[in-house]
Design a protein around this motif. Sequence first.
Motif: not given
Ligand code: CA
Length: 276
Positions: A174-177, A197-199, A232-234
């Motif tokens: 699940l992206d941009d959580f 986890i969304d950035q 963790s993104e970004g």
């Molecule tokens: Ca994303």
Amino acid sequence: AKADGRGHFRVFTPSMRDELLRRKKLMNALRLAIVHDELFLLFQPIVDTTTGKTRGFEALLRWRHPELGTIPPSEFIDLAELSGQIVAIGAWVIDQACREAASWPSDLFISFNVSARQLTDNALIACVAKAAATHGIACERMVVEITESTLIDNDAAALSVLHELQAMGCSIALDDFGTGYASLSYLQRFPFDKLKIDQSFLRKLDGENCDDAKIVRAIGELGRQMALTIVSEGVETPEQLALVRSARCALAQGYLFDRPLSPKAARDRLRQEGAT
Ligand code: CA
Ligand code: C2E
Ligand code: CA
Ligand code: CA
């Protein structure tokens, strides 16, 4: 000025007209993008937060237009969705991503983004199976990334496709959580393996105790409770990495490690890692 149908008027400015013209132009040009070989993929490493080792890559789509230059996905994915071309483009992405992954060590995963139209199109399952067979890669190495908005409006159809993908061995992320309206209820209803986890939760970190840091920690804990892998993104700074490590997020992605890389640069990175 033009009525929008609800009695409101929007002033139609020259810049809006330019924008519309550009979008129309892009939409027409997109039709030929695959045929003309204008699409390409970049691969961004996703690393283990404790060892720093690459565990896989996310495939990110780019379009090199002969006149307009390189166009980011934020400008053309929604157009491709509107016109239905996303189904053909998405199939191309899966094929190319798996082709590239076949050249990596077989313990690395390949993550790719799937949009709403693709998820409810019958061809997705066949497309994944075909890519696996053509390039000789196990579905266990594939991660299908979807966002909450992908699931809205087609719950039942999406659910059965996701179950089928999992039965084949694919993982579902699940992206941009955290950015959607109902993230937690989606966790109840859909069979995710990973949360990204969304950035935005890492952007304005200014200390261990700010609210965003608490949210990242809470998501880490949610992941443990629900046996989900947290990505963790970004991650751009050592401070952000320290936070996601202390939140015990297993994986991280961001400019601190590498930008999205050309296929060759991705292979070079793996070769360097292997040598050390
Ligand atoms: Ca994303
Ligand atoms: P996403 O799936 O959330 O992908 C992560 C985006 O964050 C990528 O932008 C990536 O380049 C960027 N990014 C990675 N690390 C950092 C960082 O440390 N800092 C910052 N500020 N940004 C970082 P990109 O490549 O422009 O893609 C944007 C979105 O376009 C993606 O967001 C995804 O939703 C969509 N997209 C990309 N490729 C595809 C595709 O093949 N199919 C579909 N349906 N959507 C795609
Ligand atoms: Ca993604
Ligand atoms: Ca996004």
